[in-house]
Design a protein around this motif. Structure first.
Motif, PDB file in Angstrom:
ATOM      1  N   SER A  85       0.821  -1.207   0.000  1.00 18.15           N
ATOM      2  CA  SER A  85       0.000   0.000   0.000  1.00 18.15           C
ATOM      3  C   SER A  85       0.858   1.260   0.000  1.00 18.15           C
ATOM      4  CB  SER A  85      -0.938   0.004   1.203  1.00 18.15           C
ATOM      5  OG  SER A  85      -0.180  -0.003   2.392  1.00 18.15           O
ATOM      6  N   SER A  86       2.149   1.103   0.370  1.00 16.41           N
ATOM      7  CA  SER A  86       3.034   2.270   0.408  1.00 16.41           C
ATOM      8  C   SER A  86       3.622   2.613  -0.962  1.00 16.41           C
ATOM      9  CB  SER A  86       4.172   2.038   1.407  1.00 16.41           C
ATOM     10  OG  SER A  86       4.998   0.997   0.940  1.00 16.41           O
ATOM     11  N   VAL A  87       3.385   1.756  -1.949  1.00 16.69           N
ATOM     12  CA  VAL A  87       3.911   2.009  -3.283  1.00 16.69           C
ATOM     13  C   VAL A  87       3.003   3.022  -3.971  1.00 16.69           C
ATOM     14  CG1 VAL A  87       4.462   1.005  -5.523  1.00 16.69           C
ATOM     15  CG2 VAL A  87       4.892  -0.290  -3.446  1.00 16.69           C
ATOM     16  N   GLY A  88       3.578   4.177  -4.293  1.00 18.72           N
ATOM     17  CA  GLY A  88       2.800   5.241  -4.911  1.00 18.72           C
ATOM     18  C   GLY A  88       2.534   5.003  -6.383  1.00 18.72           C
ATOM     19  N   ASP A  89       1.514   5.655  -6.889  1.00 19.94           N
ATOM     20  CA  ASP A  89       1.179   5.522  -8.315  1.00 19.94           C
ATOM     21  C   ASP A  89       2.310   6.014  -9.204  1.00 19.94           C
ATOM     22  OD1 ASP A  89      -1.262   4.391  -7.775  1.00 19.94           O
ATOM     23  OD2 ASP A  89      -2.362   6.291  -7.883  1.00 19.94           O
ATOM     24  N   SER A  90       2.999   7.077  -8.797  1.00 22.40           N
ATOM     25  CA  SER A  90       4.087   7.601  -9.625  1.00 22.40           C
ATOM     26  C   SER A  90       5.230   6.588  -9.706  1.00 22.40           C
ATOM     27  CB  SER A  90       4.594   8.939  -9.094  1.00 22.40           C
ATOM     28  OG  SER A  90       5.168   8.775  -7.814  1.00 22.40           O
ATOM     29  N   PHE A  91       5.522   5.892  -8.601  1.00 24.57           N
ATOM     30  CA  PHE A  91       6.560   4.857  -8.611  1.00 24.57           C
ATOM     31  C   PHE A  91       6.166   3.720  -9.554  1.00 24.57           C
ATOM     32  CE2 PHE A  91       8.490   0.944  -6.868  1.00 24.57           C
ATOM     33  CZ  PHE A  91       9.827   1.298  -6.959  1.00 24.57           C
ATOM     34  N   ARG A  92       4.912   3.316  -9.486  1.00 23.55           N
ATOM     35  CA  ARG A  92       4.424   2.250 -10.375  1.00 23.55           C
ATOM     36  C   ARG A  92       4.543   2.672 -11.832  1.00 23.55           C
ATOM     37  NH1 ARG A  92      -0.277   1.407  -6.685  1.00 23.55           N
ATOM     38  NH2 ARG A  92       0.313  -0.357  -5.422  1.00 23.55           N
ATOM     39  N   GLU A  93       4.134   3.912 -12.129  1.00 21.74           N
ATOM     40  CA  GLU A  93       4.173   4.400 -13.512  1.00 21.74           C
ATOM     41  C   GLU A  93       5.596   4.462 -14.032  1.00 21.74           C
ATOM     42  OE1 GLU A  93       2.285   4.909 -16.450  1.00 21.74           O
ATOM     43  OE2 GLU A  93       1.052   4.057 -14.901  1.00 21.74           O
ATOM     44  N   GLU A  94       6.512   4.990 -13.224  1.00 17.04           N
ATOM     45  CA  GLU A  94       7.910   5.110 -13.646  1.00 17.04           C
ATOM     46  C   GLU A  94       8.522   3.740 -13.907  1.00 17.04           C
ATOM     47  OE1 GLU A  94      10.196   7.479 -10.938  1.00 17.04           O
ATOM     48  OE2 GLU A  94       8.698   9.080 -10.990  1.00 17.04           O
ATOM     49  N   THR A  95       8.255   2.796 -13.025  1.00 18.78           N
ATOM     50  CA  THR A  95       8.853   1.481 -13.203  1.00 18.78           C
ATOM     51  C   THR A  95       8.128   0.672 -14.269  1.00 18.78           C
ATOM     52  OG1 THR A  95       7.630   0.617 -11.316  1.00 18.78           O
ATOM     53  CG2 THR A  95       9.897   1.366 -10.917  1.00 18.78           C
ATOM     54  N   LYS A  96       6.880   0.996 -14.566  1.00 18.01           N
ATOM     55  CA  LYS A  96       6.193   0.338 -15.683  1.00 18.01           C
ATOM     56  C   LYS A  96       6.886   0.716 -16.993  1.00 18.01           C
ATOM     57  CE  LYS A  96       3.017  -2.161 -17.542  1.00 18.01           C
ATOM     58  NZ  LYS A  96       3.224  -3.586 -17.553  1.00 18.01           N
ATOM     59  N   GLY A  97       7.288   1.986 -17.104  1.00 22.68           N
ATOM     60  CA  GLY A  97       8.062   2.411 -18.269  1.00 22.68           C
ATOM     61  C   GLY A  97       9.375   1.663 -18.355  1.00 22.68           C
ATOM     62  N   LEU A  98      10.016   1.450 -17.216  1.00 23.14           N
ATOM     63  CA  LEU A  98      11.270   0.701 -17.168  1.00 23.14           C
ATOM     64  C   LEU A  98      11.049  -0.746 -17.609  1.00 23.14           C
ATOM     65  CD1 LEU A  98      14.235   0.203 -16.359  1.00 23.14           C
ATOM     66  CD2 LEU A  98      13.421  -0.164 -14.023  1.00 23.14           C
ATOM     67  N   GLU A  99       9.979  -1.344 -17.127  1.00 21.53           N
ATOM     68  CA  GLU A  99       9.689  -2.727 -17.493  1.00 21.53           C
ATOM     69  C   GLU A  99       9.475  -2.858 -19.004  1.00 21.53           C
ATOM     70  OE1 GLU A  99       6.623  -6.315 -16.252  1.00 21.53           O
ATOM     71  OE2 GLU A  99       6.439  -4.369 -15.291  1.00 21.53           O
ATOM     72  N   THR A 100       8.728  -1.945 -19.583  1.00 17.97           N
ATOM     73  CA  THR A 100       8.501  -1.971 -21.030  1.00 17.97           C
ATOM     74  C   THR A 100       9.809  -1.728 -21.775  1.00 17.97           C
ATOM     75  OG1 THR A 100       6.245  -1.174 -20.671  1.00 17.97           O
ATOM     76  CG2 THR A 100       7.118  -0.988 -22.901  1.00 17.97           C
ATOM     77  N   ALA A 101      10.653  -0.836 -21.243  1.00 17.14           N
ATOM     78  CA  ALA A 101      11.945  -0.554 -21.871  1.00 17.14           C
ATOM     79  C   ALA A 101      12.831  -1.797 -21.877  1.00 17.14           C
ATOM     80  CB  ALA A 101      12.647   0.593 -21.148  1.00 17.14           C
ATOM     81  N   ILE A 102      12.810  -2.564 -20.796  1.00 19.87           N
ATOM     82  CA  ILE A 102      13.616  -3.788 -20.731  1.00 19.87           C
ATOM     83  C   ILE A 102      13.132  -4.805 -21.765  1.00 19.87           C
ATOM     84  CG2 ILE A 102      14.145  -5.812 -19.304  1.00 19.87           C
ATOM     85  CD1 ILE A 102      14.300  -3.889 -16.904  1.00 19.87           C
ATOM     86  N   VAL A 103      11.820  -4.966 -21.865  1.00 19.09           N
ATOM     87  CA  VAL A 103      11.279  -5.900 -22.851  1.00 19.09           C
ATOM     88  C   VAL A 103      11.656  -5.446 -24.255  1.00 19.09           C
ATOM     89  CG1 VAL A 103       9.156  -6.850 -23.824  1.00 19.09           C
ATOM     90  CG2 VAL A 103       9.390  -6.642 -21.346  1.00 19.09           C
ATOM     91  N   LEU A 104      11.522  -4.147 -24.528  1.00 15.11           N
ATOM     92  CA  LEU A 104      11.879  -3.615 -25.844  1.00 15.11           C
ATOM     93  C   LEU A 104      13.370  -3.789 -26.123  1.00 15.11           C
ATOM     94  CD1 LEU A 104      11.052  -2.198 -28.426  1.00 15.11           C
ATOM     95  CD2 LEU A 104      11.320  -0.016 -27.238  1.00 15.11           C
ATOM     96  N   PHE A 105      14.206  -3.595 -25.113  1.00 17.49           N
ATOM     97  CA  PHE A 105      15.649  -3.801 -25.257  1.00 17.49           C
ATOM     98  C   PHE A 105      15.936  -5.209 -25.765  1.00 17.49           C
ATOM     99  CE2 PHE A 105      19.526  -5.569 -23.355  1.00 17.49           C
ATOM    100  CZ  PHE A 105      20.484  -4.719 -23.875  1.00 17.49           C
TER     101      PHE A 105
END
Length: 124
Positions: A85-105
Motif C-alpha cells: 500500500s506504500s507504493v505510490g502511483d508515480s513509482f508504479r508508472e515510472e517502473t512500468k516504463g522501465l519494465e517496457t523498456a527492458i522488454v523492448l531492449f
C-alpha cells in the motif's frame, strides 16, 4: 493517435541502435506513440526515456542490463510485499516504463521477448 507496427522486425533501421533512433524520432519528436502489436507493447516517451539511459555498448555487444533488473525486482517486491500500500502511483508508472523498456531492449538486441514476471529473469 497511435502508430501500429506488427513486430520489432518491421521497425525502420537495420541495427538495434538505428531502430531506437527512429523510434525516438517518431515517439518523442513527433509525439506519436508506437504500438508493437505482436508483443502488446505501447512505446511512449517515458519508455524511450528509460531506454535512452541504457549504455549504448549494450546495444552493440548484446550486453545484459543487470542494474535495470535490480530496479524491476525492487518494484515487484514492493508491489507484492506486505507493505504494497506504500507504493505510490508515480513509482508504479515510472517502473512500468522501465519494465517496457527492458522488454523492448531484448526485442531490439536479441529479437526475443522476455517475461519480466519470471523469477529467473529477475535474478542477476
Amino acid at each position: 493517435m497511435t502508430l501500429e507496427v506488427r513486430s520489432v522486425d518491421k521497425l525502420k533501421g537495420e541495427t538495434p541502435l538505428t531502430k531506437l533512433r527512429h523510434l525516438y524520432k517518431t515517439v518523442c519528436r513527433r509525439n506519436l506513440p508506437v504500438h508493437l502489436v505482436e508483443n502488446g507493447l505501447l512505446i511512449t516517451p517515458a519508455v524511450l526515456n528509460e531506454l535512452m539511459r541504457f549504455d549504448a555498448q549494450a546495444f552493440d555487444h548484446w550486453k545484459d542490463c543487470p542494474g535495470r533488473r535490480i530496479m524491476l525486482k525492487l518494484r515487484k517486491s514492493r508491489e507484492n510485499g506486505p507493505c504494497r500500500s506504500s507504493v505510490g502511483d508515480s513509482f508504479r508508472e515510472e517502473t512500468k516504463g522501465l519494465e517496457t523498456a527492458i522488454v523492448l531492449f531484448f526485442l531490439l538486441v536479441r529479437g526475443e521477448s522476455v517475461d519480466t514476471n519470471d523469477p529467473d529473469f529477475l535474478e542477476v
